[in-house]
Design a protein around this motif. Structure first.
Motif, PDB file in Angstrom:
ATOM      1  N   ILE A  11     -56.307 -45.524  46.232  1.00 14.48           N
ATOM      2  CA  ILE A  11     -55.144 -44.647  46.183  1.00 14.48           C
ATOM      3  C   ILE A  11     -53.941 -45.497  45.807  1.00 14.48           C
ATOM      4  O   ILE A  11     -53.716 -46.556  46.399  1.00 14.48           O
ATOM      5  CB  ILE A  11     -54.909 -43.986  47.552  1.00 14.48           C
ATOM      6  CG1 ILE A  11     -56.135 -43.163  47.946  1.00 14.48           C
ATOM      7  CG2 ILE A  11     -53.648 -43.133  47.527  1.00 14.48           C
ATOM      8  CD1 ILE A  11     -56.154 -42.788  49.414  1.00 14.48           C
ATOM      9  N   VAL A  12     -53.174 -45.042  44.821  1.00 14.83           N
ATOM     10  CA  VAL A  12     -51.956 -45.744  44.430  1.00 14.83           C
ATOM     11  C   VAL A  12     -50.792 -44.763  44.391  1.00 14.83           C
ATOM     12  O   VAL A  12     -50.921 -43.654  43.880  1.00 14.83           O
ATOM     13  CB  VAL A  12     -52.104 -46.460  43.066  1.00 14.83           C
ATOM     14  CG1 VAL A  12     -53.057 -47.628  43.172  1.00 14.83           C
ATOM     15  CG2 VAL A  12     -52.564 -45.530  41.977  1.00 14.83           C
ATOM     16  N   VAL A  18     -50.379 -50.276  40.697  1.00 12.52           N
ATOM     17  CA  VAL A  18     -51.287 -50.270  39.547  1.00 12.52           C
ATOM     18  C   VAL A  18     -51.230 -51.609  38.823  1.00 12.52           C
ATOM     19  O   VAL A  18     -52.263 -52.190  38.479  1.00 12.52           O
ATOM     20  CB  VAL A  18     -50.946 -49.117  38.574  1.00 12.52           C
ATOM     21  CG1 VAL A  18     -51.762 -49.218  37.299  1.00 12.52           C
ATOM     22  CG2 VAL A  18     -51.157 -47.773  39.244  1.00 12.52           C
ATOM     23  N   ARG A  19     -50.017 -52.125  38.633  1.00 15.44           N
ATOM     24  CA  ARG A  19     -49.873 -53.431  37.967  1.00 15.44           C
ATOM     25  C   ARG A  19     -50.574 -54.526  38.777  1.00 15.44           C
ATOM     26  O   ARG A  19     -51.217 -55.413  38.212  1.00 15.44           O
ATOM     27  CB  ARG A  19     -48.406 -53.766  37.773  1.00 15.44           C
ATOM     28  CG  ARG A  19     -47.748 -52.969  36.681  1.00 15.44           C
ATOM     29  CD  ARG A  19     -46.318 -53.447  36.421  1.00 15.44           C
ATOM     30  NE  ARG A  19     -45.611 -52.488  35.613  1.00 15.44           N
ATOM     31  CZ  ARG A  19     -44.775 -51.565  36.086  1.00 15.44           C
ATOM     32  NH1 ARG A  19     -44.511 -51.495  37.375  1.00 15.44           N
ATOM     33  NH2 ARG A  19     -44.176 -50.729  35.269  1.00 15.44           N
ATOM     34  N   ALA A  20     -50.435 -54.474  40.109  1.00 17.02           N
ATOM     35  CA  ALA A  20     -51.086 -55.484  40.959  1.00 17.02           C
ATOM     36  C   ALA A  20     -52.599 -55.415  40.817  1.00 17.02           C
ATOM     37  O   ALA A  20     -53.268 -56.450  40.742  1.00 17.02           O
ATOM     38  CB  ALA A  20     -50.670 -55.284  42.415  1.00 17.02           C
ATOM     39  N   LEU A  21     -53.151 -54.213  40.767  1.00 12.46           N
ATOM     40  CA  LEU A  21     -54.595 -54.070  40.574  1.00 12.46           C
ATOM     41  C   LEU A  21     -55.015 -54.684  39.246  1.00 12.46           C
ATOM     42  O   LEU A  21     -56.006 -55.410  39.171  1.00 12.46           O
ATOM     43  CB  LEU A  21     -55.005 -52.596  40.616  1.00 12.46           C
ATOM     44  CG  LEU A  21     -54.840 -51.869  41.942  1.00 12.46           C
ATOM     45  CD1 LEU A  21     -55.144 -50.382  41.759  1.00 12.46           C
ATOM     46  CD2 LEU A  21     -55.720 -52.476  43.005  1.00 12.46           C
ATOM     47  N   ALA A  22     -54.249 -54.401  38.205  1.00 10.97           N
ATOM     48  CA  ALA A  22     -54.586 -54.917  36.871  1.00 10.97           C
ATOM     49  C   ALA A  22     -54.462 -56.441  36.820  1.00 10.97           C
ATOM     50  O   ALA A  22     -55.299 -57.111  36.227  1.00 10.97           O
ATOM     51  CB  ALA A  22     -53.690 -54.274  35.821  1.00 10.97           C
ATOM     52  N   ALA A  43     -51.973 -46.478  34.831  1.00  8.05           N
ATOM     53  CA  ALA A  43     -53.338 -46.920  35.140  1.00  8.05           C
ATOM     54  C   ALA A  43     -54.231 -46.775  33.908  1.00  8.05           C
ATOM     55  O   ALA A  43     -54.987 -47.689  33.561  1.00  8.05           O
ATOM     56  CB  ALA A  43     -53.905 -46.130  36.317  1.00  8.05           C
ATOM     57  N   GLU A  44     -54.123 -45.657  33.236  1.00  9.26           N
ATOM     58  CA  GLU A  44     -54.920 -45.434  32.032  1.00  9.26           C
ATOM     59  C   GLU A  44     -54.520 -46.397  30.923  1.00  9.26           C
ATOM     60  O   GLU A  44     -55.374 -46.952  30.228  1.00  9.26           O
ATOM     61  CB  GLU A  44     -54.790 -43.979  31.586  1.00  9.26           C
ATOM     62  CG  GLU A  44     -55.470 -43.028  32.560  1.00  9.26           C
ATOM     63  CD  GLU A  44     -55.100 -41.570  32.375  1.00  9.26           C
ATOM     64  OE1 GLU A  44     -54.069 -41.277  31.716  1.00  9.26           O
ATOM     65  OE2 GLU A  44     -55.836 -40.719  32.894  1.00  9.26           O
ATOM     66  N   LYS A  45     -53.230 -46.639  30.766  1.00  7.10           N
ATOM     67  CA  LYS A  45     -52.748 -47.572  29.743  1.00  7.10           C
ATOM     68  C   LYS A  45     -53.285 -48.985  29.993  1.00  7.10           C
ATOM     69  O   LYS A  45     -53.563 -49.723  29.047  1.00  7.10           O
ATOM     70  CB  LYS A  45     -51.216 -47.586  29.740  1.00  7.10           C
ATOM     71  CG  LYS A  45     -50.604 -48.503  28.734  1.00  7.10           C
ATOM     72  CD  LYS A  45     -49.090 -48.439  28.790  1.00  7.10           C
ATOM     73  CE  LYS A  45     -48.481 -49.441  27.808  1.00  7.10           C
ATOM     74  NZ  LYS A  45     -47.021 -49.438  27.890  1.00  7.10           N
TER      75      LYS A  45
END
Length: 85
Positions: A11-12, A18-22, A43-45
């Motif tokens: 969950i974000v 999202v940037r941290a996950l990437a 997230a999709e980008k």
């Protein structure tokens, strides 16, 4: 970031999460539930392809999760140190 299992739904509620996950090179196949359009679009980008989205509020996100996610499915909430309520 260390995930207990690579397929936990994540969950974000912010683009920062999202940037941290990437940046942590997580598999782009992890399921993500984003609070709304802007977070989901980022997230999709960034290559995540199993992205669902709420309706831009925490309350709607909770309803979405309760309606769509099996109760036995583990969830991870990716967030920063400080959280706005």
């Amino acid at each position: 970031l260390v995930f207990p299992h690579p397929y936990f739904t994540t969950i974000v509620t912010s683009r920062h999460a999202v940037r941290a996950l990437a940046l942590n090179n997580l598999s782009r196949s992890i399921p993500i539930i984003a609070v709304g359009d802007a977070t989901a679009e980022l997230a999709e980008k960034l290559g995540f392809y199993r992205v669902s989205r709420g309706e831009n509020t925490a309350k709607s996100l909770i309803s979405f999760i309760l309606d769509k996610v099996p109760t036995a499915q583990p969830l991870v909430y990716a967030h920063g140190k400080d959280i706005k309520y």
